[in-house]
Design an enzyme around this catalytic site. Structure first.
Site, mmCIF file in Angstrom:
data_model
loop_
_atom_site.group_PDB
_atom_site.id
_atom_site.type_symbol
_atom_site.label_atom_id
_atom_site.label_comp_id
_atom_site.label_asym_id
_atom_site.label_seq_id
_atom_site.Cartn_x
_atom_site.Cartn_y
_atom_site.Cartn_z
ATOM 1 N N GLY A 1 39.613 42.596 41.924
ATOM 2 C CA GLY A 1 40.927 43.168 42.207
ATOM 3 C C GLY A 1 41.845 43.038 41.002
ATOM 4 N N HIS B 1 37.531 45.910 53.858
ATOM 5 C CA HIS B 1 38.217 44.998 52.929
ATOM 6 C C HIS B 1 39.136 44.070 53.732
ATOM 7 C CE1 HIS B 1 40.809 43.411 49.793
ATOM 8 N NE2 HIS B 1 39.804 43.657 48.979
ATOM 9 N N SER C 1 39.000 36.553 43.013
ATOM 10 C CA SER C 1 39.515 35.963 41.780
ATOM 11 C C SER C 1 38.484 35.914 40.643
ATOM 12 C CB SER C 1 40.103 34.574 42.051
ATOM 13 O OG SER C 1 41.192 34.688 42.950
ATOM 14 N N ASN D 1 38.710 47.162 42.376
ATOM 15 C CA ASN D 1 39.521 47.611 43.508
ATOM 16 C C ASN D 1 40.975 47.627 43.040
ATOM 17 O OD1 ASN D 1 40.852 48.065 45.890
ATOM 18 N ND2 ASN D 1 40.472 46.022 46.739
ATOM 19 N N TRP D 2 41.507 48.831 42.873
ATOM 20 C CA TRP D 2 42.872 48.942 42.344
ATOM 21 C C TRP D 2 43.947 48.834 43.425
ATOM 22 C CZ3 TRP D 2 42.170 53.290 38.070
ATOM 23 C CH2 TRP D 2 41.552 52.706 36.957
ATOM 24 N N LYS D 3 43.540 48.645 44.669
ATOM 25 C CA LYS D 3 44.484 48.414 45.773
ATOM 26 C C LYS D 3 45.625 49.436 45.735
ATOM 27 C CE LYS D 3 43.284 43.553 45.464
ATOM 28 N NZ LYS D 3 43.334 42.321 46.200
ATOM 29 N N GLU E 1 42.001 42.939 53.305
ATOM 30 C CA GLU E 1 43.406 43.344 53.470
ATOM 31 C C GLU E 1 43.545 44.365 54.599
ATOM 32 O OE1 GLU E 1 44.040 44.206 49.326
ATOM 33 O OE2 GLU E 1 43.915 42.058 48.922
ATOM 34 N N GLY F 1 42.897 37.270 45.507
ATOM 35 C CA GLY F 1 44.259 37.349 44.986
ATOM 36 C C GLY F 1 44.972 36.004 44.944
ATOM 37 N N GLU G 1 33.387 38.494 50.170
ATOM 38 C CA GLU G 1 34.661 38.089 49.578
ATOM 39 C C GLU G 1 35.349 37.093 50.504
ATOM 40 O OE1 GLU G 1 36.323 41.369 46.853
ATOM 41 O OE2 GLU G 1 36.832 41.948 48.890
HETATM 42 C C1 PEP Z 1 39.641 42.360 45.975
HETATM 43 O O1 PEP Z 1 40.665 43.005 46.060
HETATM 44 O O2 PEP Z 1 38.612 42.769 46.543
HETATM 45 C C2 PEP Z 1 39.639 41.120 45.190
HETATM 46 C C3 PEP Z 1 38.533 40.422 45.098
HETATM 47 O O3 PEP Z 1 40.817 40.774 44.580
HETATM 48 P P1 PEP Z 1 41.024 39.631 43.439
HETATM 49 O O4 PEP Z 1 39.956 39.849 42.399
HETATM 50 O O5 PEP Z 1 42.408 39.892 42.918
HETATM 51 O O6 PEP Z 1 40.879 38.310 44.117
#
Ligand code: PEP
Length: 251
Positions: A236, A97, A215, A8-10, A99, A176, A170
């Site tokens: 992410g 997601h 993470s 996931n490049w956000k 976010e 993050g 998640e």
């Molecule tokens: C995500 O954005 O779905 C995610 C899991 O981010 P990260 O790996 O940075 O925790």
């Protein structure tokens, strides 16, 4: 079932930057996803078409959008339809997601509406679910997952092809933050998710991939992927660099 290795490049990477990362990935992977792995990269809208073109150099890899509006077209300023996503060469979309739920205020119902609409219009959907730390500490883990899964999958047609849907668990407190859930947390929570999926999806539940996200890094990906009921990872931060994402893909 192949393990789904999703990035996931956000809100990172322009089109040029996305293409450069995909090219680097293609080189490291020698143009092919490893045996037993499927690669998906969720890309910002503005880079989706270019990234999708570049991704065709990797066999067993595809792209997806990070969001979508549940209509084919119309007066929805700033929004993107499933038709537009497919026209960019992408086949997936991410819904729910954390976010989008917590920063953009998306409700469970709206997530469900998008999920059903995307599937009905030929996109594959990765539906994200997960609890906040407060919810976990208040003993609400199962209730939250049940609500998010039931409402998130509410309008999904019974004849939806099984390969069109994936669920990503998640925990919000692990996204993050550098805090990965413990092995016990993941095993316990994935078992709950699978049980709820069986209640909702019946026979299809065991064929529907259940990913872990939060993470994930090259150092922990292998041990997470080896756990029961973990059919892939959604990554992410550690997916932004070709070197670290390909290490995860090969873990
Ligand atoms: C995500 O954005 O779905 C995610 C899991 O981010 P990260 O790996 O940075 O925790």
């Amino acid at each position: 079932m192949k393990k789904l290795m999703a990035a996931n490049w956000k809100m990172y990477k322009t089109g040029t930057e996305a293409v450069a990362t995909v090219k680097e990935m293609a080189e490291i992977l020698q143009g092919k996803a490893p045996e037993g792995r499927e690669i998906i990269v969720f890309v910002p809208f503005t880079a989706l078409e270019k990234a999708s073109e570049a991704m065709s150099a990797i066999e067993g890899a595809s792209t997806g959008a990070e969001n979508m509006y549940p209509a084919l077209e119309g007066a929805f300023t700033g929004e993107i339809s499933p038709v537009m996503i497919k026209a960019c060469g992408a086949s997936w979309v991410l819904t729910g997601h954390s976010e989008r739920r917590h920063i953009l205020g998306e409700s469970d119902d709206f997530v469900g509406e998008k999920t059903a609409f995307a599937l009905a219009n030929g996109l594959r959907v990765m539906l994200c679910i997960g609890e906040t730390l407060e919810e976990r500490e208040a003993g609400l883990l199962r209730n939250v997952l049940e609500r998010q899964l039931k409402l998130g999958l509410k309008g999904v047609a019974a004849d939806t092809p099984v390969e069109s849907l994936a669920i990503a668990y998640e925990p919000v407190w692990a996204i993050g933050t550098g805090k990965t859930a413990t092995t016990e947390d993941i095993v316990e929570t994935h078992a709950i998710c699978r049980e709820l999926m069986r209640e909702i999806l019946g026979d299809k539940a065991d064929k529907t991939p259940l990913l872990y996200g939060g993470s994930v890094k090259p150092a922990n990906a292998g041990s997470i992927l080896a756990l029961d009921n973990v059919d892939g990872v959604l990554v992410g931060g550690a997916s932004l660099k070709a070197d670290s994402f390909t290490q995860i893909i090969n873990a």
